[in-house]
Design a protein around this motif. Sequence first.
Motif, PDB file in Angstrom:
ATOM      1  N   UNK A  85       0.868  -1.179   0.000  1.00 50.92           N
ATOM      2  CA  UNK A  85       0.000   0.000   0.000  1.00 50.92           C
ATOM      3  C   UNK A  85       0.906   1.232   0.000  1.00 50.92           C
ATOM      4  N   UNK A  86       1.012   1.895  -1.143  1.00 48.03           N
ATOM      5  CA  UNK A  86       1.922   3.039  -1.239  1.00 48.03           C
ATOM      6  C   UNK A  86       1.232   4.220  -1.906  1.00 48.03           C
ATOM      7  N   UNK A  87       1.706   5.426  -1.553  1.00 50.47           N
ATOM      8  CA  UNK A  87       1.147   6.638  -2.154  1.00 50.47           C
ATOM      9  C   UNK A  87       2.293   7.549  -2.571  1.00 50.47           C
ATOM     10  N   UNK A  88       2.023   8.347  -3.598  1.00 58.26           N
ATOM     11  CA  UNK A  88       3.038   9.316  -3.988  1.00 58.26           C
ATOM     12  C   UNK A  88       2.929  10.528  -3.072  1.00 58.26           C
ATOM     13  N   UNK A  89       4.037  10.950  -2.510  1.00 63.22           N
ATOM     14  CA  UNK A  89       4.017  12.131  -1.645  1.00 63.22           C
ATOM     15  C   UNK A  89       5.402  12.760  -1.636  1.00 63.22           C
ATOM     16  N   UNK A  90       5.409  14.065  -1.480  1.00 65.41           N
ATOM     17  CA  UNK A  90       6.657  14.805  -1.304  1.00 65.41           C
ATOM     18  C   UNK A  90       6.977  14.799   0.191  1.00 65.41           C
ATOM     19  N   UNK A  91       8.139  14.305   0.545  1.00 64.69           N
ATOM     20  CA  UNK A  91       8.518  14.226   1.960  1.00 64.69           C
ATOM     21  C   UNK A  91       8.579  15.575   2.648  1.00 64.69           C
ATOM     22  N   UNK A  92       8.637  16.661   1.856  1.00 60.03           N
ATOM     23  CA  UNK A  92       8.649  18.004   2.454  1.00 60.03           C
ATOM     24  C   UNK A  92       7.245  18.492   2.788  1.00 60.03           C
ATOM     25  N   UNK A  93       6.233  17.757   2.351  1.00 62.04           N
ATOM     26  CA  UNK A  93       4.850  18.210   2.554  1.00 62.04           C
ATOM     27  C   UNK A  93       3.985  16.981   2.797  1.00 62.04           C
ATOM     28  N   UNK A  94       4.274  16.254   3.840  1.00 58.28           N
ATOM     29  CA  UNK A  94       3.548  15.002   4.088  1.00 58.28           C
ATOM     30  C   UNK A  94       2.084  15.297   4.400  1.00 58.28           C
ATOM     31  N   UNK A  95       1.172  14.535   3.778  1.00 55.70           N
ATOM     32  CA  UNK A  95      -0.252  14.859   3.903  1.00 55.70           C
ATOM     33  C   UNK A  95      -0.965  14.050   4.988  1.00 55.70           C
ATOM     34  N   UNK A  96      -0.287  13.673   6.060  1.00 55.98           N
ATOM     35  CA  UNK A  96      -0.889  12.805   7.080  1.00 55.98           C
ATOM     36  C   UNK A  96      -1.062  13.563   8.395  1.00 55.98           C
ATOM     37  N   UNK A  97      -2.133  13.214   9.121  1.00 57.73           N
ATOM     38  CA  UNK A  97      -2.435  13.907  10.391  1.00 57.73           C
ATOM     39  C   UNK A  97      -2.624  12.891  11.502  1.00 57.73           C
ATOM     40  N   UNK A  98      -1.730  12.833  12.432  1.00 55.01           N
ATOM     41  CA  UNK A  98      -1.860  12.033  13.665  1.00 55.01           C
ATOM     42  C   UNK A  98      -2.418  10.637  13.418  1.00 55.01           C
ATOM     43  N   UNK A  99      -1.826   9.928  12.450  1.00 56.90           N
ATOM     44  CA  UNK A  99      -2.395   8.608  12.141  1.00 56.90           C
ATOM     45  C   UNK A  99      -1.409   7.460  12.232  1.00 56.90           C
ATOM     46  N   UNK A 100      -0.158   7.727  12.577  1.00 56.53           N
ATOM     47  CA  UNK A 100       0.820   6.633  12.626  1.00 56.53           C
ATOM     48  C   UNK A 100       1.429   6.491  14.020  1.00 56.53           C
ATOM     49  N   UNK A 101       1.744   5.212  14.362  1.00 57.51           N
ATOM     50  CA  UNK A 101       2.469   4.943  15.610  1.00 57.51           C
ATOM     51  C   UNK A 101       3.965   5.181  15.423  1.00 57.51           C
ATOM     52  N   UNK A 102       4.422   5.012  14.181  1.00 58.46           N
ATOM     53  CA  UNK A 102       5.849   5.205  13.902  1.00 58.46           C
ATOM     54  C   UNK A 102       6.027   5.671  12.466  1.00 58.46           C
ATOM     55  N   UNK A 103       7.052   6.494  12.268  1.00 56.45           N
ATOM     56  CA  UNK A 103       7.512   6.816  10.911  1.00 56.45           C
ATOM     57  C   UNK A 103       8.922   6.248  10.803  1.00 56.45           C
ATOM     58  N   UNK A 104       9.127   5.468   9.731  1.00 51.70           N
ATOM     59  CA  UNK A 104      10.385   4.783   9.488  1.00 51.70           C
ATOM     60  C   UNK A 104      10.969   5.323   8.188  1.00 51.70           C
ATOM     61  N   UNK A 105      12.309   5.391   8.113  1.00 48.80           N
ATOM     62  CA  UNK A 105      12.904   5.808   6.845  1.00 48.80           C
ATOM     63  C   UNK A 105      14.318   5.249   6.726  1.00 48.80           C
ATOM     64  N   UNK A 106      14.627   4.662   5.595  1.00 49.05           N
ATOM     65  CA  UNK A 106      15.987   4.172   5.352  1.00 49.05           C
ATOM     66  C   UNK A 106      16.531   4.755   4.055  1.00 49.05           C
TER      67      UNK A 106
END
Length: 259
Positions: A85-106
């Motif tokens: 499940x993936x969406x296109x998004x610019x990491x400088x303007x993330x469109x999410x609001x208080x919906x994740x327990x964790x943000x991961x990035x490698x």
Amino acid sequence: MSGDRPGAAAGQAWSAQGYAHHAGFVATLGRPVLELLAPEPEERILDLGCGDGALTAELVAAGAEVVGCDASVELLEAARARGLDVVQADGHALPFEAEFDAVFSNAALHWMTRPGDVVAGVGRALRPGGRFVAEFGGMGNVAAITTALRAVLDAAGIDALALRPWYFPSPDEHAARLEQHGFEVATIELIPRPTALPTGMAGWLETFAEPFLRHAPAAERAGLLARAVNLLEPALCDGAGNWTADYVRLRFKAVLPAG
Ligand code: BEZ
């Protein structure tokens, strides 16, 4: 693809096939940051700069509910082909609001050159008490490689000294940025990680040097690349012809107050 990859930065074209061929090690070497994340079953996790989804799939396998995001349509197609499940998004303007327990990035955050905007967006995307766990290029990362690229451009009469296509901060600089946005930094460390290059320096430059090469006329690029490879050979190639890149990782875990 994430490596060094396509975080969510605009401006670099990505080929999923080329990325897997020249930089497949990126996901393989991402295991320590996955361990630092320690995903729990049913947690909701955002994989920021998921690239072709190689590590996203591991988060899913751990039982988490995962959304991947990346700027590259090409790489997202490869991730979708894995059933993610993936969406296109610019990491400088993330469109999410208080919906994740964790943000991961490698291997993605160094592509996002307005880090304040990124950290602010991650802070918005997390629930109170949520964690931000990531690894990317830190201070001194690919220093020999970027110095060689600047040198060959400079010798061709192209001013490359001011080019800063990637964000490679020190631990203090990045920790201060996280704290400015309300995070408590649990751990942050700079880890030199010389990295064997399966397709040599030419393969690495072909995949990643575009932010420098785009400043040179197209007809001159192959010659400039060959010159950079020659300059780097004494430092980064052994007697058997094996190339190693001078990678330095910045790995951290930061947590939002429980609220
Ligand atoms: C990295 O993973 O450190 C990296 C990869 C490509 C370009 C710059 C840095």
